[in-house]
Design a protein around this motif. Structure first.
Motif, short mmCIF file in Angstrom:
data_model
loop_
_atom_site.label_atom_id
_atom_site.label_comp_id
_atom_site.label_asym_id
_atom_site.label_seq_id
_atom_site.Cartn_x
_atom_site.Cartn_y
_atom_site.Cartn_z
N ALA A 35 88.13 84.27 80.83
CA ALA A 35 87.92 83.57 79.55
C ALA A 35 89.14 82.75 79.17
O ALA A 35 89.02 81.63 78.66
N ARG A 38 89.11 79.56 81.16
CA ARG A 38 88.13 78.61 80.61
C ARG A 38 88.67 77.93 79.35
O ARG A 38 88.49 76.73 79.17
N ARG A 39 89.33 78.70 78.48
CA ARG A 39 89.91 78.10 77.27
C ARG A 39 90.97 77.07 77.62
O ARG A 39 91.04 76.00 77.02
N ALA A 42 89.29 73.97 78.87
CA ALA A 42 88.71 73.22 77.75
C ALA A 42 89.79 72.43 77.02
O ALA A 42 89.57 71.26 76.66
N LEU A 59 82.71 72.63 81.91
CA LEU A 59 83.09 74.02 81.63
C LEU A 59 82.07 75.01 82.19
O LEU A 59 82.44 76.10 82.64
N VAL A 62 82.94 75.08 85.82
CA VAL A 62 84.17 75.87 85.95
C VAL A 62 83.84 77.36 85.90
O VAL A 62 84.29 78.14 86.74
N SER A 63 83.05 77.76 84.92
CA SER A 63 82.69 79.17 84.77
C SER A 63 82.00 79.71 86.02
O SER A 63 82.32 80.81 86.49
N THR A 67 84.08 82.38 88.43
CA THR A 67 83.48 83.72 88.50
C THR A 67 83.12 84.06 89.94
O THR A 67 83.38 85.18 90.41
#
Length: 147
Positions: A35, A38-39, A42, A59, A62-63, A67
């Motif tokens: 997380a 990801r932030r 962003a 995003l 990306v996730s 993962t």
């Protein structure tokens, strides 16, 4: 194609920048740490002034890619984001490089239902203008370009 930027891998989330508007994030080896990556991704796209609809798609890709690297591949792994294009055209290239596939794990307890996993490649393909995988000695890079 793996990125050619120096990366300090480990538990640190330090960012390494280059003149090509690339940003590299080492991936923590546990899903709970993703997380934060990801932030940071962003924020990078916000600083690049990537339009919000494009950033949202990027995003999600990306996730999916990070993962996949943490759950199914050997560490270390890293995410490289690149802003491509000029003032009018804009694209984001996403590369996730890992040390290659991990050995299959035996899942104790109840197995995952098929609808709970396995859709990442389809999501990446649907949101990307182009995507692919480069396998080389010592690792794998999965990449996607979002326009």
């Amino acid at each position: 194609m793996p990125h050619n930027l120096p990366v300090k891998l480990g538990n640190s989330l330090e960012t390494v920048s280059s003149a090509r508007t690339d940003v590299v994030f080492p991936l923590p080896p546990i899903p709970e740490g993703l997380a934060a990556v990801r932030r940071r991704a962003a924020r990078a796209m916000q600083q690049w002034r990537i339009p919000s609809d494009l950033a949202d798609d990027a995003l999600l890709v990306v996730s999916e890619l990070i993962t996949n690297a943490v759950v199914h591949a050997l560490p270390p792994a890293s995410l490289c984001l690149s802003r491509q294009g000029g003032r009018t055209a804009c694209a984001v290239r996403i590369e996730v490089t890992d040390a290659g596939p991990a050995l299959p794990r035996h899942h104790g307890g109840s197995p995952r239902q098929p609808e709970e996993s396995g859709r990442g490649s389809a999501i990446v393909a649907a949101l990307s203008a182009r995507s692919g995988t480069a396998i080389y000695q010592g690792g794998t890079t999965r990449w996607a370009e979002i326009q």
